[in-house]
Write an enzyme that holds these catalytic residues in place. Structure first.
Site, short mmCIF file in Angstrom:
data_model
loop_
_atom_site.label_atom_id
_atom_site.label_comp_id
_atom_site.label_asym_id
_atom_site.label_seq_id
_atom_site.Cartn_x
_atom_site.Cartn_y
_atom_site.Cartn_z
N GLY A 141 -45.55 -4.89 32.93
CA GLY A 141 -44.14 -5.15 32.66
C GLY A 141 -43.77 -5.44 31.22
N GLU A 189 -44.79 -11.98 28.01
CA GLU A 189 -44.49 -11.64 29.41
C GLU A 189 -43.10 -11.05 29.51
OE1 GLU A 189 -45.25 -11.06 32.33
OE2 GLU A 189 -46.54 -12.53 33.29
N ASP A 190 -42.90 -10.23 30.53
CA ASP A 190 -41.56 -9.72 30.81
C ASP A 190 -40.72 -10.77 31.52
OD1 ASP A 190 -43.19 -9.58 33.04
OD2 ASP A 190 -42.54 -7.59 33.65
N ASP A 241 -41.50 -16.22 36.87
CA ASP A 241 -40.81 -16.47 38.13
C ASP A 241 -41.36 -17.81 38.67
OD1 ASP A 241 -40.02 -16.37 40.82
OD2 ASP A 241 -40.52 -14.29 41.12
N GLY A 262 -44.28 -18.99 37.98
CA GLY A 262 -45.12 -19.57 36.93
C GLY A 262 -46.61 -19.48 37.25
N THR A 307 -48.59 -16.93 37.27
CA THR A 307 -49.30 -16.08 36.29
C THR A 307 -49.48 -16.84 34.98
OG1 THR A 307 -48.19 -14.19 37.31
CG2 THR A 307 -49.30 -13.80 35.20
N LEU A 308 -48.40 -17.48 34.53
CA LEU A 308 -48.47 -18.26 33.28
C LEU A 308 -49.53 -19.35 33.39
CD1 LEU A 308 -47.53 -19.40 30.57
CD2 LEU A 308 -45.55 -20.38 31.71
N LYS A 333 -36.88 -17.25 35.38
CA LYS A 333 -36.15 -17.66 36.58
C LYS A 333 -36.43 -19.15 36.78
CE LYS A 333 -36.45 -13.32 39.20
NZ LYS A 333 -37.09 -12.68 40.36
N PHE A 371 -33.78 -10.52 42.16
CA PHE A 371 -34.77 -9.53 41.76
C PHE A 371 -34.17 -8.59 40.72
CE2 PHE A 371 -37.30 -5.73 42.14
CZ PHE A 371 -38.58 -6.26 42.10
N ASP A 410 -40.38 -3.46 37.23
CA ASP A 410 -40.32 -2.40 38.24
C ASP A 410 -39.93 -2.91 39.61
OD1 ASP A 410 -42.88 -3.79 38.63
OD2 ASP A 410 -43.24 -2.24 40.13
N ARG A 460 -39.05 1.05 35.40
CA ARG A 460 -39.54 0.40 34.18
C ARG A 460 -38.92 0.98 32.91
NH1 ARG A 460 -44.01 -2.74 35.57
NH2 ARG A 460 -45.37 -1.89 37.15
P1 IMP Z 1 -44.95 -15.39 38.60
O1 IMP Z 1 -46.46 -15.44 38.58
O2 IMP Z 1 -44.38 -15.74 39.95
O3 IMP Z 1 -44.30 -16.15 37.48
O4 IMP Z 1 -44.54 -13.87 38.47
C1 IMP Z 1 -44.76 -13.15 37.36
C2 IMP Z 1 -44.80 -11.67 37.67
O5 IMP Z 1 -44.06 -11.32 38.85
C3 IMP Z 1 -44.13 -10.93 36.55
O6 IMP Z 1 -45.05 -10.61 35.55
C4 IMP Z 1 -43.60 -9.70 37.25
O7 IMP Z 1 -44.60 -8.71 37.30
C5 IMP Z 1 -43.32 -10.14 38.66
N1 IMP Z 1 -41.88 -10.43 38.89
C6 IMP Z 1 -41.31 -11.64 39.05
N2 IMP Z 1 -39.98 -11.55 39.26
C7 IMP Z 1 -39.70 -10.23 39.21
C8 IMP Z 1 -38.47 -9.48 39.33
O8 IMP Z 1 -37.35 -10.01 39.53
N3 IMP Z 1 -38.58 -8.13 39.21
C9 IMP Z 1 -39.78 -7.50 38.99
N4 IMP Z 1 -40.94 -8.16 38.87
C10 IMP Z 1 -40.91 -9.51 38.98
#
Ligand code: IMP
Length: 181
Positions: A49, A104-105, A108, A110, A112-113, A136, A157, A164, A170
């Site tokens: 992303g 990061e793109d 959400d 967190g 992944t972070l 978010k 979303f 994507d 994308r």
């Molecule tokens: P997290 O680990 O929940 O913070 O999510 C991070 C990953 O979820 C991002 O790098 C995106 O790949 C994916 N993601 C989260 N929200 C969205 C969205 O609204 N649209 C598309 N991808 C999302």
């Protein structure tokens, strides 16, 4: 009339325009360059992303970063995060003693972070910060927010500018959010 696109079975409406994204990235680039004045942090771009954000942000930064890419998965397709973060591929050079800026793109939940921060701390990075285009906030589960945020967005979303919906959308130059029925 706001722009609309249809991806797979869903309709999306433009939420952040190409111009707004460009202007905000310019501001972030200045802020990040000031923050790292005198240092050359590593940029670690999270695929897939963040490819457009990394390309646009890196060209504004006033330092000369090494740039690496990592691919992790947490979504696994669809519209919600699984919370189960895995590294799929990625080149991580020796980050020991180095400053790392994760790109990061979107942040959400967190998960992944948090996973990336822990992984880089284990590898003894000198510092770990994150720049994310979108945040978010109301979905975020952790104490340490991303340090550099492009836009705070509601829990909807979104697709476009690297993001994507089941691998489509994308390439769109602006950000679109899922249209309410
Ligand atoms: P997290 O680990 O929940 O913070 O999510 C991070 C990953 O979820 C991002 O790098 C995106 O790949 C994916 N993601 C989260 N929200 C969205 C969205 O609204 N649209 C598309 N991808 C999302």
């Amino acid at each position: 009339m706001k722009k609309e696109v249809r991806i797979h079975d869903k309709n999306f409406v433009e939420a952040i325009s190409e111009t707004e994204i460009r202007e905000r990235i310019m501001e972030l680039g200045i802020e990040i360059s000031r923050f790292y004045a005198g240092k050359d942090p590593i940029l670690l771009s999270v695929l897939n992303g963040a490819f457009l954000f990394t390309a646009d942000l890196s060209r504004i930064l006033e330092f000369d970063p090494e740039i690496y890419f990592i691919r992790v998965s947490s979504y696994g397709g669809g519209m919600s995060s699984s919370g189960n973060v895995k590294q799929i591929t990625g080149l991580i050079e020796n980050v020991s003693g180095k400053d790392v800026l994760i790109i990061e793109d979107i942040v959400d939940t967190g998960h992944t972070l948090d996973w990336l921060r822990k992984m880089l701390a284990e590898k003894r990075a000198a510092s770990v910060k994150m720049a994310t285009l979108l945040f978010k906030e109301e979905c975020f589960h952790y104490a340490d927010r991303p340090e550099f945020i492009g836009f705070n967005i509601p829990d909807r979303f979104v697709v476009g500018y690297g993001l994507d919906y089941n691998q489509r959308g994308r390439h769109l130059p602006s950000i679109y959010e899922l249209k309410k029925d």
